[in-house]
Design an enzyme around this catalytic site. Structure first.
Site, PDB file in Angstrom:
ATOM      1  N   PRO A 238       0.831  -1.214   0.000  1.00 24.88           N
ATOM      2  CG  PRO A 238      -0.708  -1.565   1.696  1.00 24.88           C
ATOM      3  CD  PRO A 238       0.603  -2.046   1.190  1.00 24.88           C
ATOM      4  N   PRO A 239       0.275   2.383  -0.359  1.00 22.18           N
ATOM      5  CG  PRO A 239      -0.990   3.883  -1.604  1.00 22.18           C
ATOM      6  CD  PRO A 239      -1.078   2.567  -0.905  1.00 22.18           C
ATOM      7  CB  THR A 241       4.005   0.344   3.275  1.00 24.58           C
ATOM      8  OG1 THR A 241       4.176   0.167   1.865  1.00 24.58           O
ATOM      9  CG2 THR A 241       2.532   0.247   3.613  1.00 24.58           C
ATOM     10  N   GLY A 242       6.742   2.424   2.846  1.00 22.34           N
ATOM     11  CA  GLY A 242       8.193   2.495   2.904  1.00 22.34           C
ATOM     12  C   GLY A 242       8.917   1.833   1.756  1.00 22.34           C
ATOM     13  CD  GLU A 461     -21.441  10.436  16.055  1.00 12.67           C
ATOM     14  OE1 GLU A 461     -20.793   9.412  16.317  1.00 12.67           O
ATOM     15  OE2 GLU A 461     -21.593  10.850  14.896  1.00 12.67           O
ATOM     16  CG  HIS A 464     -22.478   5.210  15.705  1.00  7.24           C
ATOM     17  ND1 HIS A 464     -22.723   4.215  14.792  1.00  7.24           N
ATOM     18  CD2 HIS A 464     -22.602   6.387  15.031  1.00  7.24           C
ATOM     19  CE1 HIS A 464     -22.990   4.764  13.611  1.00  7.24           C
ATOM     20  NE2 HIS A 464     -22.925   6.073  13.732  1.00  7.24           N
TER      21      HIS A 464
END
Length: 649
Positions: A238-239, A241-242, A461, A464
């Site tokens: 994924p973008p 991540t290094g 809220e 939830h």
């Protein structure tokens, strides 16, 4: 020392030659024409006729039938009327005044001038003479003739020098270098400071990449056993991540030339440029072998061929990919050149690019887990002044699903928040505020909300929070707020446990908790609003995944319509029939509605506690886990300590 002195000498410039030539031309043009040091004074024909009648004109010279030059008599030069030209004439005393004209004027009609001149001379019985002379300005005529050609040749030379980079331009920057590689070279002269110590986590990926570096440093360690170095390694993940950071660490660790560029650097509007740049890149790498080539975002040129070329035209991207395939594993391939590549779209890459012999290794760089997030925090907190009581374990638990880039952003945002508050060090609350800022967005306390809307948001809220607290597999709540953040009017933060697999009851409980907001509106007001858009989007996505991807539905059975290769996106038809599509739609609706009814029933049974929680939320605007324990009591489910956090709206 001799070389240094030679380098300090001023370099010869062709512009000096141009300047000397221009000075020579102007000098020749200025001094041509009988050695004149000054120009005669301009006058008119009427004035000339007046001078002629007064007997002041010694002679008139008609030059090229266009201009008349007037020579005054010595007596006339001493008159007050001609004092202006007397000062310019420094040769009067030497007796050479007759060789220098004092006036000049442009002729109109030559015959008219001649008739008028003869008439005045005859009437006044003058001895003034009229002469005719033809003068040629050789330099001027030559310039007029050659100047267009000189300008054209000069412009052409200038453009050629610019297009070829002027001998000092960067490769690929000009039109004649357009086929040259744009790769940036890192070597002992242009070193990078990033090492494997700066890459936290990613132990498996570092181990595989480090082995490539070791092979380049000590090849005999592997070749002595008959092993061969991998020709390529593909970093997938994924973008953030290094992947690029890992490649920078390779450049810092390897003592070999390292060529770095992006996949988009091969793409140009000119046909054949991409393939030419690939050839030039590998040519440079082979000349400096052993070497490493790093191509970031390789999916820009490595997409599967033959999928979008409906017109049958020549595809420049495919030509570039074909050349890359040939260079990586073709005749004459140099085994001392290793290719590293990074992408987050491995599913769209061409199969020929992924096969063994080209990219032998596919290294998956996943999102960091709990321990890896702690290591990443340690790296990014080095330059930040933190409080001594800062707990890295706590911070790593508060950032579930965060990539390395996200954690770096959290650390920077926390430092900015602490500086904004005038603190001397960054403490725990600053990091919590930074996480809230990144996940939920910026607080908008001045947003105009009516009391009725605020009450609806509070019960939404609270719904939830209530449903998630009552369900076993729902994530326990950390904080609830009705302060607007970003695009949401309220938010609830949870800490879900880390799971490698998810069971059906876990997904259903999460969907029920997500629908708790709309269910609370239905229970308390018997009305629903548009505030549940993000909730509906989330549960619809989850229900569709249960039915069509994970095979968790009894009606559809153990089937999946998910294609991990990414090839299904090019199909124009669904992988199932219309009858199956109707069943899928019905099952998705059934799952969502059943969980909605379940949430409504839970809230009906705990309506008093829901009301108490909503009123507390209206009073404080922000409530925490301790407040829920006070109202509902402790959760009786045997669960391990939660480790992650997410946000729903």
């Amino acid at each position: 020392m001799t070389k240094e002195k030679q380098n300090k000498r001023p370099k010869f410039s062709a512009y000096w030659i141009y300047a000397i030539l221009l000075l020579f031309i102007f000098g020749m043009n200025f001094f041509s024409g009988g050695g004149m040091w000054y120009q005669p004074k301009e006058t008119s024909q009427a004035k000339f006729e007046e001078f002629l009648r007064n007997g002041d004109v010694a002679r008139v010279v008609v030059v090229n039938k266009r201009e008349a030059k007037i020579y005054l008599t010595p007596e006339a030069l001493e008159k007050e009327a001609h004092k202006d030209v007397r000062g310019d004439n420094s040769l009067i005393s030497s007796g050479a005044s007759s060789e220098i004209p004092q006036y000049k004027f442009e002729l109109g009609d030559l015959s008219n001038f001649e008739n008028k001149f003869d008439q005045i001379v005859a009437e006044n019985n003058l001895t003034t003479t009229r002469e005719y002379k033809t003068e040629q300005n050789v330099i001027g005529d030559l310039l007029i003739t050659l100047l267009p050609f000189v300008l054209i040749i000069g412009i052409w030379i200038f453009l050629m020098r610019r297009m070829s980079g002027g001998g000092a331009g960067g490769a690929g920057g000009q039109i004649f270098n357009i086929g040259k590689s744009k790769a940036k070279l890192f070597d002992e002269k242009n070193d990078t400071k990033v090492t494997f110590k700066d890459v936290a986590g990613l132990e498996g990926a570092k181990e595989e990449v480090q082995e490539i570096v070791e092979f380049l440093k000590q090849p005999e360690k592997y070749t002595s056993l008959g092993g061969k170095i991998p020709k390529g390694a593909l970093l997938v993940g994924p973008p953030g991540t290094g992947k690029t950071l890992l490649a920078k660490a390779v450049a810092g660790e390897a003592r070999v030339p390292f060529f770095s560029l992006s996949g988009s650097d091969f793409v140009e509007m000119f046909v054949g440029v991409g393939a030419s740049r690939v050839r030039d890149l590998f040519k440079q790498a082979k000349e400096k072998s052993p070497a490493i080539i790093f191509i970031d975002e390789i999916d820009a040129i490595g997409r599967a061929r033959g999928k979008n070329n409906f017109t049958g035209s020549n595809d420049e991207r495919e030509n570039t990919l074909n050349q890359l395939l040939t260079e990586m594993d073709g005749f004459g391939t140099n085994t001392n050149v290793i290719v590293l590549a990074a992408t987050n779209r491995a599913d769209v890459l061409d199969k020929a690019l992924m096969r063994a012999g080209r990219f032998d290794r596919q290294i998956y760089v996943d999102l960091p887990d709990l321990n890896e997030r702690k290591e990443i925090f340690e790296v990014h907190l080095r330059p930040i002044k933190t409080s001594e009581t800062l707990d890295l374990d706590f911070l790593s638990k508060q950032t579930p699903g965060f990539s390395g880039a996200d954690i770096a952003n959290v650390c920077n945002e926390a430092a900015l928040i602490a500086a904004r508050k005038g603190k001397k060090a960054v403490d725990r609350q600053d990091f919590l505020d930074a996480v809230d800022r990144i996940v939920g967005g910026l607080e908008k306390k001045n947003k105009i909300i009516t009391p009725d809307e605020k009450k609806t948001i509070a019960f939404h809220e609270a719904g939830h929070a209530t449903v998630s607290w009552m369900l076993e597999h729902a994530a326990p709540l950390v904080k609830v707020t009705i302060v607007p953040r970003g695009q949401s009017l309220g938010a609830a933060w949870y800490l879900p446990e880390e799971r490698q697999i998810v069971r059906t009851e876990q997904m259903l409980d999460e969907m029920c908790a997500t629908l708790g907001g709309r269910a609370a509106e239905k229970v308390m007001f018997n009305k629903i609003s548009t505030g549940a858009l993000s909730d509906l989007e989330k549960v619809t996505r989850q229900a569709r995944a249960m039915v069509t991807i994970y095979g968790l539905n009894d009606k559809i059975g153990n089937l999946t319509y998910y294609d991990s290769t990414g090839q299904s996106e090019y199909n124009f038809s669904k992988p199932y029939s219309e009858e199956t599509a109707q069943i899928i739609d019905k099952e998705i609706s059934t799952i969502i509605e059943s969980q909605y009814e379940r949430a409504v029933q839970l809230l009906e049974d705990n309506k008093d506690k829901l009301t108490e929680l909503a009123n507390l939320l209206l009073e404080r605007e922000v409530i925490f886990k301790d407040d829920l324990e006070t109202i509902f009591g402790e959760r009786n489910f045997n669960q391990e300590e939660p480790q992650q956090e997410s946000v729903t709206e």
